[in-house]
Motif scaffolding. Structure first.
Motif, PDB file in Angstrom:
ATOM      1  N   ASP A  39       0.827  -1.209   0.000  1.00 11.39           N
ATOM      2  CA  ASP A  39       0.000   0.000   0.000  1.00 11.39           C
ATOM      3  C   ASP A  39       0.860   1.256   0.000  1.00 11.39           C
ATOM      4  O   ASP A  39       0.517   2.254  -0.654  1.00 11.39           O
ATOM      5  N   ALA A  40       1.977   1.217   0.706  1.00 11.72           N
ATOM      6  CA  ALA A  40       2.885   2.372   0.733  1.00 11.72           C
ATOM      7  C   ALA A  40       3.458   2.629  -0.659  1.00 11.72           C
ATOM      8  O   ALA A  40       3.602   3.785  -1.085  1.00 11.72           O
ATOM      9  N   ILE A  41       3.785   1.561  -1.377  1.00 11.51           N
ATOM     10  CA  ILE A  41       4.292   1.705  -2.746  1.00 11.51           C
ATOM     11  C   ILE A  41       3.223   2.354  -3.621  1.00 11.51           C
ATOM     12  O   ILE A  41       3.495   3.312  -4.363  1.00 11.51           O
ATOM     13  N   ALA A  42       1.997   1.835  -3.532  1.00  4.07           N
ATOM     14  CA  ALA A  42       0.898   2.383  -4.331  1.00  4.07           C
ATOM     15  C   ALA A  42       0.654   3.857  -4.001  1.00  4.07           C
ATOM     16  O   ALA A  42       0.432   4.678  -4.903  1.00  4.07           O
ATOM     17  N   LYS A  43       0.694   4.207  -2.734  1.00  3.50           N
ATOM     18  CA  LYS A  43       0.475   5.598  -2.337  1.00  3.50           C
ATOM     19  C   LYS A  43       1.586   6.501  -2.873  1.00  3.50           C
ATOM     20  O   LYS A  43       1.327   7.643  -3.281  1.00  3.50           O
ATOM     21  N   GLY A  44       2.814   5.986  -2.853  1.00  2.00           N
ATOM     22  CA  GLY A  44       3.926   6.773  -3.381  1.00  2.00           C
ATOM     23  C   GLY A  44       3.766   7.055  -4.864  1.00  2.00           C
ATOM     24  O   GLY A  44       3.970   8.190  -5.323  1.00  2.00           O
ATOM     25  N   VAL A  45       3.377   6.037  -5.623  1.00  4.37           N
ATOM     26  CA  VAL A  45       3.168   6.229  -7.061  1.00  4.37           C
ATOM     27  C   VAL A  45       1.972   7.143  -7.304  1.00  4.37           C
ATOM     28  O   VAL A  45       2.004   8.017  -8.179  1.00  4.37           O
ATOM     29  N   ALA A  46       0.913   6.969  -6.518  1.00  5.71           N
ATOM     30  CA  ALA A  46      -0.307   7.759  -6.696  1.00  5.71           C
ATOM     31  C   ALA A  46      -0.061   9.248  -6.468  1.00  5.71           C
ATOM     32  O   ALA A  46      -0.756  10.099  -7.047  1.00  5.71           O
ATOM     33  N   LYS A  47       0.911   9.589  -5.621  1.00  7.49           N
ATOM     34  CA  LYS A  47       1.248  11.000  -5.411  1.00  7.49           C
ATOM     35  C   LYS A  47       1.750  11.635  -6.702  1.00  7.49           C
ATOM     36  O   LYS A  47       1.663  12.847  -6.893  1.00  7.49           O
ATOM     37  N   TRP A  48       2.276  10.779  -7.592  1.00  7.43           N
ATOM     38  CA  TRP A  48       2.768  11.259  -8.889  1.00  7.43           C
ATOM     39  C   TRP A  48       1.691  11.141  -9.955  1.00  7.43           C
ATOM     40  O   TRP A  48       1.245  12.124 -10.518  1.00  7.43           O
ATOM     41  N   ARG A  49       1.222   9.905 -10.197  1.00  8.19           N
ATOM     42  CA  ARG A  49       0.192   9.659 -11.209  1.00  8.19           C
ATOM     43  C   ARG A  49      -0.454   8.308 -10.976  1.00  8.19           C
ATOM     44  O   ARG A  49       0.167   7.423 -10.391  1.00  8.19           O
ATOM     45  N   LYS A  50      -1.663   8.119 -11.446  1.00  8.02           N
ATOM     46  CA  LYS A  50      -2.326   6.821 -11.291  1.00  8.02           C
ATOM     47  C   LYS A  50      -2.558   6.107 -12.620  1.00  8.02           C
ATOM     48  O   LYS A  50      -2.959   4.947 -12.630  1.00  8.02           O
ATOM     49  N   ASP A  51      -2.319   6.794 -13.732  1.00  2.00           N
ATOM     50  CA  ASP A  51      -2.570   6.165 -15.027  1.00  2.00           C
ATOM     51  C   ASP A  51      -1.334   5.448 -15.548  1.00  2.00           C
ATOM     52  O   ASP A  51      -0.888   5.628 -16.682  1.00  2.00           O
ATOM     53  N   VAL A  52      -0.757   4.614 -14.681  1.00  2.00           N
ATOM     54  CA  VAL A  52       0.386   3.774 -15.040  1.00  2.00           C
ATOM     55  C   VAL A  52       0.098   2.347 -14.567  1.00  2.00           C
ATOM     56  O   VAL A  52      -0.773   2.129 -13.719  1.00  2.00           O
ATOM     57  N   VAL A  53       0.854   1.410 -15.096  1.00  2.00           N
ATOM     58  CA  VAL A  53       0.726   0.008 -14.704  1.00  2.00           C
ATOM     59  C   VAL A  53       1.694  -0.276 -13.563  1.00  2.00           C
ATOM     60  O   VAL A  53       2.881   0.064 -13.650  1.00  2.00           O
ATOM     61  N   LEU A  54       1.208  -0.900 -12.488  1.00  2.00           N
ATOM     62  CA  LEU A  54       2.095  -1.348 -11.413  1.00  2.00           C
ATOM     63  C   LEU A  54       2.385  -2.830 -11.612  1.00  2.00           C
ATOM     64  O   LEU A  54       1.461  -3.632 -11.792  1.00  2.00           O
ATOM     65  N   VAL A  55       3.646  -3.174 -11.564  1.00  2.00           N
ATOM     66  CA  VAL A  55       4.101  -4.546 -11.798  1.00  2.00           C
ATOM     67  C   VAL A  55       4.393  -5.215 -10.468  1.00  2.00           C
ATOM     68  O   VAL A  55       5.048  -4.628  -9.593  1.00  2.00           O
ATOM     69  N   GLY A  56       3.912  -6.456 -10.294  1.00  2.00           N
ATOM     70  CA  GLY A  56       4.154  -7.199  -9.064  1.00  2.00           C
ATOM     71  C   GLY A  56       4.192  -8.689  -9.327  1.00  2.00           C
ATOM     72  O   GLY A  56       3.846  -9.160 -10.421  1.00  2.00           O
ATOM     73  N   LEU A  57       4.613  -9.432  -8.336  1.00  2.00           N
ATOM     74  CA  LEU A  57       4.788 -10.879  -8.493  1.00  2.00           C
ATOM     75  C   LEU A  57       3.462 -11.570  -8.786  1.00  2.00           C
ATOM     76  O   LEU A  57       2.464 -11.369  -8.084  1.00  2.00           O
ATOM     77  N   ALA A  58       3.449 -12.392  -9.810  1.00  2.00           N
ATOM     78  CA  ALA A  58       2.246 -13.135 -10.188  1.00  2.00           C
ATOM     79  C   ALA A  58       1.728 -13.952  -9.013  1.00  2.00           C
ATOM     80  O   ALA A  58       2.492 -14.624  -8.323  1.00  2.00           O
ATOM     81  N   GLY A  59       0.425 -13.882  -8.768  1.00  2.00           N
ATOM     82  CA  GLY A  59      -0.211 -14.652  -7.707  1.00  2.00           C
ATOM     83  C   GLY A  59      -0.071 -14.080  -6.322  1.00  2.00           C
ATOM     84  O   GLY A  59      -0.521 -14.689  -5.347  1.00  2.00           O
ATOM     85  N   SER A  60       0.529 -12.898  -6.186  1.00  2.00           N
ATOM     86  CA  SER A  60       0.810 -12.351  -4.852  1.00  2.00           C
ATOM     87  C   SER A  60      -0.246 -11.343  -4.407  1.00  2.00           C
ATOM     88  O   SER A  60      -0.987 -10.775  -5.214  1.00  2.00           O
ATOM     89  N   ARG A  61      -0.270 -11.098  -3.108  1.00  2.00           N
ATOM     90  CA  ARG A  61      -1.212 -10.148  -2.515  1.00  2.00           C
ATOM     91  C   ARG A  61      -0.913  -8.716  -2.948  1.00  2.00           C
ATOM     92  O   ARG A  61      -1.802  -7.858  -2.937  1.00  2.00           O
ATOM     93  N   MET A  62       0.323  -8.427  -3.328  1.00  2.00           N
ATOM     94  CA  MET A  62       0.659  -7.059  -3.700  1.00  2.00           C
ATOM     95  C   MET A  62      -0.167  -6.599  -4.904  1.00  2.00           C
ATOM     96  O   MET A  62      -0.554  -5.438  -4.986  1.00  2.00           O
ATOM     97  N   LEU A  63      -0.476  -7.519  -5.816  1.00  2.00           N
ATOM     98  CA  LEU A  63      -1.292  -7.155  -6.972  1.00  2.00           C
ATOM     99  C   LEU A  63      -2.703  -6.771  -6.546  1.00  2.00           C
ATOM    100  O   LEU A  63      -3.296  -5.846  -7.100  1.00  2.00           O
ATOM    101  N   ASP A  64      -3.244  -7.484  -5.555  1.00  2.00           N
ATOM    102  CA  ASP A  64      -4.574  -7.143  -5.034  1.00  2.00           C
ATOM    103  C   ASP A  64      -4.570  -5.738  -4.432  1.00  2.00           C
ATOM    104  O   ASP A  64      -5.508  -4.956  -4.644  1.00  2.00           O
ATOM    105  N   VAL A  65      -3.523  -5.423  -3.690  1.00  2.00           N
ATOM    106  CA  VAL A  65      -3.420  -4.098  -3.070  1.00  2.00           C
ATOM    107  C   VAL A  65      -3.322  -3.015  -4.143  1.00  2.00           C
ATOM    108  O   VAL A  65      -3.976  -1.962  -4.040  1.00  2.00           O
TER     109      VAL A  65
END
Length: 254
Positions: A127-153
């Motif tokens: 969530d901290a990673i997502a918030k950091g990126v969101a402070k810049w922009r949200k119209d980008v793709v976030l990449v994370g490990l397949a099958g992991s909870r980070m993608l859900d977040v």
């Protein structure tokens, strides 16, 4: 036809830029994750890597990590989520500004090293990673490990996501990456890495280090730029996918 993105972490090793290794890798990938001042990278390496990506028509992404250059961002740190969010924001913004000066655009963000691996299982960190990126922009793709909870977040935070698998890393039976503290964590053989990439792309299966088969659904496959023989590994992966009829293209085109 099946289609997958091939990504590589770059802008991390000045020597790889100087000796041509980095640009040679560009021939075999479709997306690049550029170190942006945390674990590695500075204004010059960012600019040079962006310019190379433009020449090879490779999609550009940010690769923020822990600001721990001594350990290349691969040591787990315990920092307040707000500090992580601020650091991610500053790193992504630095790359975005460098890209703008080159007439390019950042289209995805992929965390690096320990930050990535901890976020696989730690919702607060993801969530901290997502918030950091969101402070810049949200119209980008976030990449994370397949099958992991980070993608859900990342999805819950409103981002488009891309599930990532690895051609040059061994897996644990639970689908996580085998720690680099083990001798067999890296796949250094180009044929072996290509075989793993093809299995991921075609069958949705990766074979763990103990021989068990792990289901994996991925839109992008990583080849690490600092893996020994990375140029040969990337070329073998691309060739093998093409020969098997698997299309290769950047995330925006998949």
């Amino acid at each position: 036809m099946k289609r997958i993105d091939l990504n590589c972490d770059m802008g991390e090793l000045p020597e790889a830029i100087a000796d041509g290794t980095q640009e040679a890798l560009m021939r075999s990938i479709t997306s690049v994750n550029i170190a942006c001042g945390g674990h590695a990278g500075d204004e010059q390496t960012m600019r040079t890597t962006i310019e190379q990506a433009l020449r090879w028509k490779v999609a550009i992404g940010a690769h923020p990590g822990y600001a721990d250059r001594a350990n290349f961002g691969r040591l787990e740190l315990k920092l307040p989520p707000s500090d992580i969010a601020d650091s991610v924001f500053e790193q992504v913004r630095a790359l975005a500004q460098a890209a703008e000066r080159c007439g390019a655009r950042v289209v995805h963000v992929k965390p690096h090293g320990a930050l990535y691996n901890q976020a696989v299982k730690n919702r607060e960190l993801a969530d901290a990673i997502a918030k950091g990126v969101a402070k810049w922009r949200k119209d980008v793709v976030l990449v994370g490990l397949a099958g992991s909870r980070m993608l859900d977040v990342f999805r819950e935070a409103g981002f488009a996501v891309a599930a990532e698998a690895f051609a040059d890393r061994r897996y644990e039976p639970d689908g996580t990456l085998r720690s680099r503290k083990f001798e067999d964590a890296l796949i250094r053989d180009p044929a072996g890495a290509a075989k793993q990439a093809l299995s991921i792309a075609q069958r949705g299966i990766v074979t763990a280090h103990d021989g068990s088969e792990v289901p994996i659904s991925a839109q992008t496959i990583c080849i690490h730029g600092d893996t020994p023989g990375s140029v040969q590994i990337a070329a073998a992966v691309l060739r093998t996918l093409h020969e098997a009829g698997v299309g290769v293209g950047a995330l925006a085109q998949t």
